[in-house]
Design an enzyme around this catalytic site. Structure first.
Site, mmCIF file in Angstrom:
data_model
loop_
_atom_site.group_PDB
_atom_site.id
_atom_site.type_symbol
_atom_site.label_atom_id
_atom_site.label_comp_id
_atom_site.label_asym_id
_atom_site.label_seq_id
_atom_site.Cartn_x
_atom_site.Cartn_y
_atom_site.Cartn_z
ATOM 1 N N CYS A 20 0.800 -1.215 0.000
ATOM 2 C CA CYS A 20 0.000 0.000 0.000
ATOM 3 C C CYS A 20 0.835 1.268 0.000
ATOM 4 O O CYS A 20 1.972 1.302 0.446
ATOM 5 C CB CYS A 20 -0.904 0.049 1.239
ATOM 6 S SG CYS A 20 -2.001 -1.351 1.402
ATOM 7 N N GLY A 46 1.661 -0.001 -5.031
ATOM 8 C CA GLY A 46 0.438 -0.779 -5.204
ATOM 9 C C GLY A 46 -0.166 -0.518 -6.559
ATOM 10 O O GLY A 46 -0.577 0.607 -6.840
ATOM 11 N N ASN A 121 -1.484 1.664 5.330
ATOM 12 C CA ASN A 121 -0.319 0.973 4.779
ATOM 13 C C ASN A 121 0.288 0.143 5.903
ATOM 14 O O ASN A 121 0.677 0.687 6.940
ATOM 15 C CB ASN A 121 0.713 1.987 4.261
ATOM 16 C CG ASN A 121 2.028 1.325 3.897
ATOM 17 O OD1 ASN A 121 2.055 0.165 3.509
ATOM 18 N ND2 ASN A 121 3.115 2.066 4.016
ATOM 19 N N GLY A 122 0.340 -1.171 5.705
ATOM 20 C CA GLY A 122 0.916 -2.033 6.731
ATOM 21 C C GLY A 122 0.100 -3.291 6.916
ATOM 22 O O GLY A 122 -0.672 -3.696 6.040
ATOM 23 N N TYR A 261 14.206 -2.012 -1.473
ATOM 24 C CA TYR A 261 13.398 -2.051 -2.684
ATOM 25 C C TYR A 261 12.228 -1.082 -2.728
ATOM 26 O O TYR A 261 12.010 -0.414 -3.727
ATOM 27 C CB TYR A 261 12.856 -3.470 -2.953
ATOM 28 C CG TYR A 261 11.995 -3.468 -4.185
ATOM 29 C CD1 TYR A 261 12.576 -3.420 -5.446
ATOM 30 C CD2 TYR A 261 10.606 -3.408 -4.102
ATOM 31 C CE1 TYR A 261 11.806 -3.340 -6.594
ATOM 32 C CE2 TYR A 261 9.827 -3.330 -5.247
ATOM 33 C CZ TYR A 261 10.432 -3.293 -6.490
ATOM 34 O OH TYR A 261 9.676 -3.205 -7.614
#
Length: 488
Positions: A20, A46, A121-122, A261
């Protein structure tokens, strides 16, 4: 993540995905359009679904769609359906079970105190446990997302003020999170107590902006102010910005994979330029695992910065020995195994003039399952490489993630099943070496890993999970990983 997977439909996809990215802005008349631009910059976090919720002073407006941001939110008619001077947005990857529209965020609910839109996000490592408990008590869940759990916890809190309800909800969850939320009066940002997932604060034409990465600020011309701190909640309203730190103070442990990344190379994460750090990963790798060779070749695009760093540190020339085709869609139909085997050549091809007769150092950022590493090494052999020395600019991934990265279960992680020599033989390289854990820390400016108090969340390499994994208790690893992936 190796860049040569066959896309999310490939069951054996050799890829890591950050699930996300989030964005929010308060006080701007073009809030939805700006949010769409921010989500464009976060598209790498995403690529399967996107959503925006706006508020115009009277009501909330929501547009949530499958596909890329540009597939929907570049259209004028869609943005016109999102009026208001405040908005929050989200981009998402799906995992097990695929993307379904009801899971696309931001999620919205009408509470007794008013509407609340929230994007996350997570991953909550007790999200399934909380969800089962809520359903037993009569909650009706409309999605399989752990984000919905937070909405229910806020709704059921007995506290009187909204912010106290929100804190009450956060106090019950475990794991990693960065939230952006929108009420009829405020934009909200919150980061987990360890700061595992990123969130930054910016300013654009007198308006505050929240985003997963600084690249989303850059695309709209916003000024970076600071990182939201670990365990911090910020409330942004017409009165300005308020910071609350309701939890016990602990040392931050941001996710190391943001540098390896996930973050875009032009982002700045915790004061470090990501591109710079990735170059230093390559330089450290050259110092640790140098080899006599003629040319350094990156696996594009993920291996490029580390390959430049390796080349500069070793003195071995850097060349583009693999050319990436940027015009191949992720949903290309691959009807047979034979065609799937050729899929890697649609996305990448060997630059034979650079490869043939050369001893090459092949650089990538990580190995997950190793299936695409086999294909790319084979491609180098077929292009006439004399020797292929594979160098990985991160340590071996030996443990799965439960904090918002889509990793396979441990049985499918190559480094969890094989030793270094076995991995070398499996991928078909003349030699194979990974960057050490201490090398990662040195590249980030530390002397090495502080084992008593690690500076990063690095469990994929060390098995050191920094939070409880409540949802794992009493479940088989394979079932739980699948359930966690679906919940996110």
């Amino acid at each position: 993540m190796t860049a040569l997977d066959n896309g999310p439909d490939d069951a054996a996809s050799d890829i890591l995905r950050e699930k996300c990215g989030v964005f929010g802005i308060f006080g701007h008349p073009d809030a939805a359009a700006i949010t769409a631009l921010g989500l464009h910059a976060l598209q790498h976090r995403g690529e399967e679904a996107a959503g925006i919720v706006s508020f115009d002073g009277g009501r909330f407006h929501s547009e949530r769609r499958l596909g890329l941001v540009g597939d929907t939110f570049s259209r004028k008619d869609v943005i016109e359906r999102l009026p208001g001077n405040a908005a929050v947005g989200h981009v998402r990857y799906s995992t097990t079970g695929g993307t379904i529209l009801r899971n696309v965020q931001p999620l919205f609910a009408e509470l007794d105190a008013g509407g609340l839109a929230i994007a996350h996000n997570g991953n909550l490592t007790n999200g399934l446990t909380l969800r089962r408990d809520l359903i037993r008590k009569g909650a009706i869940c409309q999605s399989t997302s752990d984000t919905e759990v937070v909405l229910h916890l806020v709704a059921r809190s007995l506290r009187s003020r909204f912010i106290d309800r929100f804190i009450d909800a956060l106090s019950q969850i475990e794991g990693a999170y960065s939230f952006v939320g929108l009420t009829n009066k405020k934009l909200i940002g919150a980061r987990d107590p360890l700061g595992i997932r990123p969130l930054v604060l910016g300013e654009f034409n007198g308006c505050y902006v929240l985003a997963s990465e600084t690249c989303a600020l850059d695309i709209i011309g916003a000024k970076f102010i600071r990182d939201i701190e670990n365990g911090e909640i910020v409330l942004i309203s017409d009165k300005g910005i308020q910071s609350i730190k309701p939890f016990e103070s602990v040392a931050p442990r941001p996710c190391i994979f943001e540098y390896i990344y996930f973050s875009r190379p032009d982002s700045v994460v915790h004061g470090r330029n990501v591109y710079d750090v990735r170059k230093r990963f390559g330089a450290e790798l050259a110092h640790e695992s140098g080899v006599e060779a003629d040319v350094v070749v990156p696996v594009p695009d993920s291996g490029v910065p580390a390959a430049i760093g390796f080349s500069q540190a070793s003195g071995i020339p850097y060349e583009l020995g693999i050319i990436r085709n940027h015009y191949v869609g992720r949903t290309f139909i691959q009807p047979s195994q034979a065609i799937r085997e050729l899929g890697v050549r649609m996305k990448h091809s060997a630059n034979r003039a650079i490869i043939e007769g050369k001893r090459i150092v092949l650089l990538d950022d990580s190995i997950v399952r190793g299936t695409t590493s086999v294909k790319i090494v084979r491609m180098m052999r077929e292009a006439g490489a004399k020797e292929v020395h594979f160098r990985i600019a991160s340590p071996p991934i030996t443990h799965p993630d439960y904090y918002g990265i889509d990793t396979p279960n441990r049985d499918n992680l190559l480094a969890a099943r094989m030793n270094l020599a076995e991995m070398r033989d499996y991928v078909g390289a003349d030699s194979l070496a990974f960057l050490s854990v201490d090398g990662v820390y040195r590249a980030c400016g530390y002397a090495g890993r502080n084992n008593a108090q690690p500076q990063f969340t690095d469990h994929c390499f060390t098995g050191d999970y920094p939070t409880p994994l409540t949802d794992l208790i009493g479940e088989s690893a394979k079932q739980t990983i699948s359930m966690l992936a679906e919940a996110s």
